[in-house]
Write an enzyme that holds these catalytic residues in place. Sequence first.
Site, PDB file in Angstrom:
ATOM      1  N   ASP A  61      34.357  55.274  50.577  1.00  0.00           N
ATOM      2  CA  ASP A  61      34.088  56.380  51.630  1.00  0.00           C
ATOM      3  C   ASP A  61      34.282  57.596  50.697  1.00  0.00           C
ATOM      4  O   ASP A  61      34.946  57.612  49.659  1.00  0.00           O
ATOM      5  CB  ASP A  61      35.301  56.512  52.721  1.00  0.00           C
ATOM      6  N   TYR A 119      42.232  46.554  47.179  1.00  0.00           N
ATOM      7  CA  TYR A 119      42.560  48.128  47.212  1.00  0.00           C
ATOM      8  C   TYR A 119      44.077  48.388  46.807  1.00  0.00           C
ATOM      9  O   TYR A 119      45.047  47.674  47.108  1.00  0.00           O
ATOM     10  CB  TYR A 119      42.064  48.725  48.383  1.00  0.00           C
TER      11      TYR A 119
END
EC number: 5.4.99.12
Length: 258
Positions: A61, A119
């Site tokens: 994002d 992540y």
Amino acid sequence: MLAKDFLFMKNIRITIEYDGTGYAGWQRQAGSFCTVQGEIERILSQILQEDIRLAGAGRTDKGVHARAQIATFKSRSSLGPDRMVHSMNALLPNTIRISDPLVVPEGFHARHSAKEREYRYFVREEPSAVLGRFSGCSYGSLDLMSMNRVASYVLGEHDFSVFSKETRDRTGCLCRVISCKWFRQREFFVLRISANRFLRSMVRYLAALMIDSGKGLLSPEEAREMIESGILTRQLVPAAPNGLFLWKITYGSDSHSF
């Protein structure tokens, strides 16, 4: 017909590190939005004199960083991979670095061949003028034990649609979380989470859930109920994007492991 049209089409894999602060995310967008994918494609097309389209392993994002994003693209250029990367790094902004170029088998795809994505989310208890670019802030003390209790409930296969900005129907929202754990690293609390796939903003929503538990705003049991039922009992705001990094992509032995 140009001579290069007769050259063998190569499938090339690259590793990308980027500071996502000034970009509208990874994925190319219409209009004037500056994205990481768009910048790399523009420079690659200029260097190779071809219309280059990248396939990335993860679609980060706006404001999210990457330590090791993987991308693949097809090219007929005779330019060697190492020289190509040298030229790319000379022309790209210093917030994007390319490394480890490799010609891979035709069937290898950065996203579809990936087996696991990792992540990491970095958060501090106090704001920092210097470190804030690459970390979130809890603005208060955190209980590591409570955060890890919630992390243990995240493990396994769940419908994570309520922990995402995903717009697809719920049948496409099952993800299998392989590992999820918080640890201390100097002044940071660090979440390490890996799964076969992630929904849009899923890591940031889950990080926010665990951070709220660490701040004492909700109990681990309440968080567990939300994860297992797929129903939010309170409003949840995703954690700030600047603390999130796409850290590692793992591939199976049948499609090359990098």
